[in-house]
Scaffold this motif. Structure first.
Motif, PDB file in Angstrom:
ATOM      1  N   ILE A 157       0.865  -1.188   0.000  1.00  9.36           N
ATOM      2  CA  ILE A 157       0.000   0.000   0.000  1.00  9.36           C
ATOM      3  C   ILE A 157       0.896   1.231   0.000  1.00  9.36           C
ATOM      4  O   ILE A 157       1.916   1.275   0.693  1.00  9.36           O
ATOM      5  CB  ILE A 157      -0.929   0.014   1.227  1.00  9.36           C
ATOM      6  N   TYR A 159       0.923   5.680  -0.071  1.00 10.35           N
ATOM      7  CA  TYR A 159       0.315   7.006  -0.028  1.00 10.35           C
ATOM      8  C   TYR A 159       1.426   8.050  -0.073  1.00 10.35           C
ATOM      9  O   TYR A 159       2.410   7.939   0.655  1.00 10.35           O
ATOM     10  CB  TYR A 159      -0.505   7.209   1.255  1.00 10.35           C
ATOM     11  N   GLU A 174      -3.291  -0.735  -3.163  1.00  9.22           N
ATOM     12  CA  GLU A 174      -4.038   0.478  -2.811  1.00  9.22           C
ATOM     13  C   GLU A 174      -3.059   1.642  -2.785  1.00  9.22           C
ATOM     14  O   GLU A 174      -1.941   1.505  -2.293  1.00  9.22           O
ATOM     15  CB  GLU A 174      -4.692   0.307  -1.433  1.00  9.22           C
ATOM     16  N   TYR A 175      -3.477   2.769  -3.344  1.00  9.04           N
ATOM     17  CA  TYR A 175      -2.578   3.923  -3.383  1.00  9.04           C
ATOM     18  C   TYR A 175      -3.389   5.205  -3.502  1.00  9.04           C
ATOM     19  O   TYR A 175      -4.537   5.206  -3.943  1.00  9.04           O
ATOM     20  CB  TYR A 175      -1.580   3.817  -4.535  1.00  9.04           C
ATOM     21  N   ASP A 176      -2.749   6.290  -3.096  1.00 12.89           N
ATOM     22  CA  ASP A 176      -3.316   7.630  -3.241  1.00 12.89           C
ATOM     23  C   ASP A 176      -2.144   8.587  -3.412  1.00 12.89           C
ATOM     24  O   ASP A 176      -1.381   8.819  -2.470  1.00 12.89           O
ATOM     25  CB  ASP A 176      -4.153   7.998  -2.012  1.00 12.89           C
ATOM     26  N   ASN A 192      -3.393  14.524   3.366  1.00 13.97           N
ATOM     27  CA  ASN A 192      -3.966  13.552   2.435  1.00 13.97           C
ATOM     28  C   ASN A 192      -3.390  12.155   2.653  1.00 13.97           C
ATOM     29  O   ASN A 192      -4.015  11.155   2.291  1.00 13.97           O
ATOM     30  CB  ASN A 192      -3.682  14.002   0.992  1.00 13.97           C
ATOM     31  N   ILE A 193      -2.201  12.082   3.246  1.00  7.92           N
ATOM     32  CA  ILE A 193      -1.591  10.787   3.574  1.00  7.92           C
ATOM     33  C   ILE A 193      -2.075  10.306   4.937  1.00  7.92           C
ATOM     34  O   ILE A 193      -2.486   9.155   5.097  1.00  7.92           O
ATOM     35  CB  ILE A 193      -0.058  10.908   3.552  1.00  7.92           C
ATOM     36  N   THR A 194      -2.018  11.201   5.908  1.00  7.78           N
ATOM     37  CA  THR A 194      -2.313  10.817   7.288  1.00  7.78           C
ATOM     38  C   THR A 194      -3.768  10.383   7.459  1.00  7.78           C
ATOM     39  O   THR A 194      -4.064   9.540   8.323  1.00  7.78           O
ATOM     40  CB  THR A 194      -1.991  12.001   8.220  1.00  7.78           C
ATOM     41  N   ARG A 195      -4.659  10.909   6.652  1.00 11.53           N
ATOM     42  CA  ARG A 195      -6.078  10.563   6.816  1.00 11.53           C
ATOM     43  C   ARG A 195      -6.363   9.083   6.562  1.00 11.53           C
ATOM     44  O   ARG A 195      -7.400   8.564   6.986  1.00 11.53           O
ATOM     45  CB  ARG A 195      -6.930  11.421   5.884  1.00 11.53           C
ATOM     46  N   HIS A 196      -5.436   8.385   5.889  1.00  6.91           N
ATOM     47  CA  HIS A 196      -5.634   6.961   5.626  1.00  6.91           C
ATOM     48  C   HIS A 196      -5.096   6.075   6.745  1.00  6.91           C
ATOM     49  O   HIS A 196      -5.400   4.872   6.763  1.00  6.91           O
ATOM     50  CB  HIS A 196      -4.925   6.564   4.325  1.00  6.91           C
ATOM     51  N   ASN A 199      -7.344   3.858   9.353  1.00 11.34           N
ATOM     52  CA  ASN A 199      -8.004   2.715   8.722  1.00 11.34           C
ATOM     53  C   ASN A 199      -7.001   1.622   8.349  1.00 11.34           C
ATOM     54  O   ASN A 199      -7.240   0.433   8.583  1.00 11.34           O
ATOM     55  CB  ASN A 199      -8.766   3.183   7.482  1.00 11.34           C
ATOM     56  N   VAL A 200      -5.870   2.010   7.783  1.00 14.58           N
ATOM     57  CA  VAL A 200      -4.907   1.019   7.308  1.00 14.58           C
ATOM     58  C   VAL A 200      -4.257   0.280   8.468  1.00 14.58           C
ATOM     59  O   VAL A 200      -4.050  -0.952   8.399  1.00 14.58           O
ATOM     60  CB  VAL A 200      -3.834   1.709   6.438  1.00 14.58           C
TER      61      VAL A 200
END
Length: 901
Positions: A157, A159, A174-176, A192-196, A199-200
């Protein structure tokens, strides 16, 4: 052989391109590559002297999950220095208490993101050509850790910076991605990275998690490493690392293997906020490996050891139970595996040594003589003896001592092998570079010799090709070059491109060099035979070169020759400072001489020349809209032309000295180069948070002066657009927090400058459009010449507005002085002394170079300016956003600028 000017020029260009291609092939070192095309090579079996070992497969992984937290622009002292103690308390606690293995990882230049990601994931050393590819990241086809993990079924994964997605498409489950060129974004790009994360970290459906944070690098580009914004950003990174570490520790109770958390940086950050070169701050990055598997070390905290950034690929491959990338030149970080058994440690080191020795064999012709290869063979032999004793069940002290000896020899062999392979990348192919240089120089000399004839209306060239190819000199040169080629290729200790090509091609290149030399000698012979020294006016011809002409000629040639030494390149600004100071002194001497001598004002007119030539020059001067009285036949200029009267006369005499004073003041604004870059300067004083008010006043006054100096010849519409554009520039800098706004007392960031920058760009485009319209109108319709002049000036003013937007606020006075000095020189020096076009052009070039370095805070060797745009948002990637070549120094209202890469 008779050729027209077009065919002759085309032939020279083709040969020139060939020489440049050969030179670049030697100048850009080829990376060390494995000759094997197989994606996966079978692992080397464990050495055993006279016995058979059952360890023929890859060792099992040491870690179950791996999290790589890469912070872009993270310097070593940000973690291990005072900033780390103050702003990263949790990381500092883990390091000081011995829960980590900490290193300073040295990144090889160019220290930009794309090559560094390649180095981290492949273990190889990318070249400088990857700095260009940094803006168009191609798919990475080289053997790498991500590809090995995907082949082994690992779920990855990602980000962060979208460069990873371009390098490794279809590798992440999975990527963003986020763009890295939006340099004014300090917060959202990381949020935008930390918000995932929440959950991960709760999930179990992944094996590798890669996070690439960009906010710290953006802060460095815009405000520098000592900005007050750096501390809060480091605190944010420390909090994120703490969250990840606690989450991994909570899951280890249920897992059979420990987890690994890696904190690292792709490159560092210079003292001015940029990166791309080889300063200590740019190449020193922290590498912190955190895992519960590491044995806690007691005692005083030891400073981190220095390792290579390429060592991480081999270490992670061993930790995940993957093959080491076959092009990796890194060595295993032994502290990571020191908790394993002796046999496992030796197995890990043997696999790494075999991989490096294979790479050495495939890239170094005389690899048997390499010390690292010899050490590897000795270590492998001792390793086989140790395995034999181990399999025989010998558990005595002899086995332990022999194992320690083998470990030490393996580590020494790995270090030597890694250094030998790294040197292969760092060394230039001097033979190929010399061949390319000789071809280029021969073509340039041929062009210079043919220049007088090329200026004729119907230029044709008689190339003595047949006589040259049949001459004794040609065959003698061919024989000498062939002998040199054989000697170099048979004695070379490393691979050479020119030696690897076929003999037919090599002989063809040597024939070309020999033929060009013979043609040049034929040209010189014909030239000297046709030249007849003039019997008359020898004094006039000898006096046709003035002192200023000689200064310009020898100054320009001297600068070109100085580029042959790296120390002069690093301190190139000193050369330009010396040249413009000398030029001002020469201009001052010329102004004083013409003033006090009184009569001989026009230094370009030769009094011993004929009357017709002088008359043509005066008529030309009249055509330039200057009122010139009639010229008399006694060759004396009227008194009205000698010098301006009154205060203008004294202003003309004082102008060179005023320019000298201005240049000296500008030198103190930014310290540049290598020797003095660490010293404080006025620019650092202005950019500190304590002097924000002074910077605001200075920036406002500079923008006002720019408007006064530029608007005088613009149309009313362009004047309004110029005023609004300069106001938008001040608001743009206020949105960044560089300057104060009277109506905005708080520091709340509302628009991040995006709206203001687009606002200014609209006015820049409007002014450029107006100027282009006037130019087209003057070309299509027969009209007054003033319209063409106004169009050129408006294009010039639009580019000045663009330069003011891109310059840092404390560098705006440089733009003001540039405009002011240009106006003074044009009115008080160039016009009265009637310098010709060539002289004025070269003076523009000299001052343009000097003003370029006035705004720089880094050396020429570390400069890598790449202009880019994102939806009308200005940014300069890699180095200082806003440091661009000086634009205002123009000739005939045309912009003269230097693009530096």
């Amino acid at each position: 052989m008779r050729l027209g000017s077009g065919a002759f020029a085309a032939s020279c260009v083709v040969i020139e391109l060939l020489g440049v291609a050969v030179f670049l092939r030697g100048f850009f070192p080829v990376s060390v590559r494995s000759a094997s095309r197989a994606r996966l090579l079978p692992p080397a079996p464990e050495p055993a002297a006279g016995t058979s070992s059952n360890w023929t497969q890859l060792p099992p992984p040491l870690f179950r999950k791996v999290v790589i937290m890469l912070v872009d622009g993270l310097r070593g002292d940000f973690v291990f220095g005072s900033k780390g103690v103050e702003f990263m308390p949790y990381t500092t606690y883990l390091i000081e208490k011995g829960f980590t293995h900490s290193f300073i990882a040295e990144a090889k230049p160019p220290t930009v993101t794309l090559p560094r990601i390649k180095a981290l994931m492949t273990g190889s050393i990318p070249g400088f050509i990857d700095a260009v590819r940094n803006f168009n990241s191609p798919v990475l086809l080289e053997d790498n850790l991500i590809g090995q993990a995907k082949t082994a079924g690992k779920r990855i994964i990602f980000y962060g910076d979208d460069t990873w997605i371009k390098l490794f498409p279809k590798h992440f489950v999975e990527y963003d991605g986020t763009t890295s060129f939006f340099v004014s974004d300090f917060r959202e790009v990381d949020d935008n990275i930390t918000r995932h994360l929440d959950n991960v970290l709760k999930r179990e459906d992944w094996d590798m998690l890669i996070l690439h944070y960009l906010g710290l690098d953006h802060i460095g580009h815009v405000t520098g490493p000592h900005s007050p914004l750096v501390g809060p950003k480091l605190k944010e990174m420390d909090y994120i690392l703490k969250k990840i570490h606690i989450s991994l520790l909570s899951k280890e109770r249920e897992a059979s293997l420990p987890h690994l958390l890696v904190l690292c940086g792709d490159h560092g950050m210079s003292e001015t906020g940029g990166h791309g070169a080889s300063s200590v701050e740019e190449v020193s990055t922290p590498l912190v490996l955190i895992s519960s598997a590491f044995q806690r070390k007691s005692g005083n905290f030891q400073p981190p050891k220095h390792v290579q950034q390429t060592d991480l690929a081999a270490t992670l491959a061993v930790g995940l139970g993957l093959p080491i990338p076959k092009n990796s030149v890194g060595s295993l970080l032994f502290p990571v595996v020191e908790g394993a058994t002796m046999r496992e440690q030796l197995r890990f080191l043997h696999l790494n040594s075999v991989q490096l020795s294979r790479l050495l064999q495939e890239n170094v012709p005389m690899f048997e003589k390499d010390p690292g290869y010899q050490q590897f063979k000795e270590s492998e032999k001792l390793h086989g003896n140790w395995i034999k004793l181990y399999l025989e069940g010998n558990n005595s002290e002899v086995l332990l001592n022999l194992g320690r000896k083998v470990l030490k020899q393996y580590l020494n062999a790995l270090k030597t092998l890694s250094m030998s392979l790294s040197k292969q990348v760092a060394q230039y192919d001097m033979y190929s570079m010399m061949v390319g240089t000789v071809i280029v120089l021969e073509v340039l000399i041929l062009l210079l010799l043919s220049t007088p004839k090329a200026l004729c209306q119907k230029a044709e060239f008689e190339i003595p090709l047949s006589t040259s190819l049949l001459s004794l000199l040609f065959f003698l040169m061919l024989l000498i070059l062939s002998a040199v080629h054989v000697i170099i290729c048979t004695s070379a200790e490393r691979s050479c491109y020119f030696c690897s090509i076929s003999w037919l091609m090599a002989v063809g290149v040597m024939m070309l060099i020999s033929a060009l030399l013979c043609v040049i000698l034929s040209f010189l012979t014909n030239t000297f035979e046709n030249v007849r020294p003039p019997a008359k006016n020898q004094a006039a011809s000898s006096s046709s070169w003035s002192g200023l002409d000689l200064l310009i000629l020898f100054g320009t040639l001297g600068h070109v020759l100085s580029l042959g030494a790296s120390s002069f390149i690093e301190e190139e600004h000193q050369t330009w400072y010396f040249l413009i100071n000398t030029l001002c002194l020469a201009l001052g001497h010329e102004m004083c001489r013409n003033h006090f001598l009184g009569k001989d004002f026009d230094h370009n007119l030769t009094m011993e020349g004929d009357f017709q030539k002088d008359t043509e020059k005066i008529l030309q001067y009249k055509n330039d809209h200057v009122d010139v009285p009639e010229y008399n036949k006694t060759h004396k200029l009227p008194s009205s032309l000698e010098l301006p009267e009154g205060y203008e006369k004294w202003l003309g005499l004082a102008s060179p000295w005023l320019i000298l004073i201005c240049c000296r003041l500008l030198r103190s604004l930014n310290q540049t180069g290598v020797q003095w870059a660490h010293r404080p300067d006025f620019g650092h004083w202005l950019t500190s948070s304590d002097h924000k008010a002074a910077l605001s006043v200075l920036a406002f006054l500079s923008l006002v002066m720019i408007f006064i100096l530029v608007q005088r010849r613009c149309s009313p519409v362009s004047k309004v657009a110029m005023a609004l554009g300069l106001l938008g520039i001040y608001c743009y800098r206020a949105a960044f927090g560089n300057v104060f706004l009277p109506w905005q007392r708080d520091n709340k960031d509302i628009s991040k400058g995006i709206i203001e920058a687009r606002f200014v760009y609209v006015f820049v485009l409007g002014i450029l459009f107006t100027g282009t319209k006037d130019l087209l109108k003057s070309q299509v319709i027969s009209t007054d010449v003033s319209i063409k002049s106004r169009g050129l000036w408006e294009i010039y003013s639009g580019l000045v507005l663009l330069a003011a937007l891109l310059l840092r606020p404390h560098n705006l006075p440089i733009l003001v002085f540039s405009l002011l000095i240009q106006a003074v020189m044009a009115k008080c020096i160039w016009k009265p002394l009637k310098h010709d076009a060539a002289q004025i052009t070269i003076m523009h070039y000299w001052f343009g170079q000097a003003f370029f370095y006035f705004q720089q805070e880094l050396s020429n060797g570390s400069r890598l300016l790449l202009l880019c745009g994102d939806m009308f948002h200005p940014c300069v990637c890699i180095h200082h956003p806003g440091d661009i070549p000086t634009l205002p120094f123009v000739y005939m209202e045309c912009v003269f600028s230097k693009a530096s890469l």
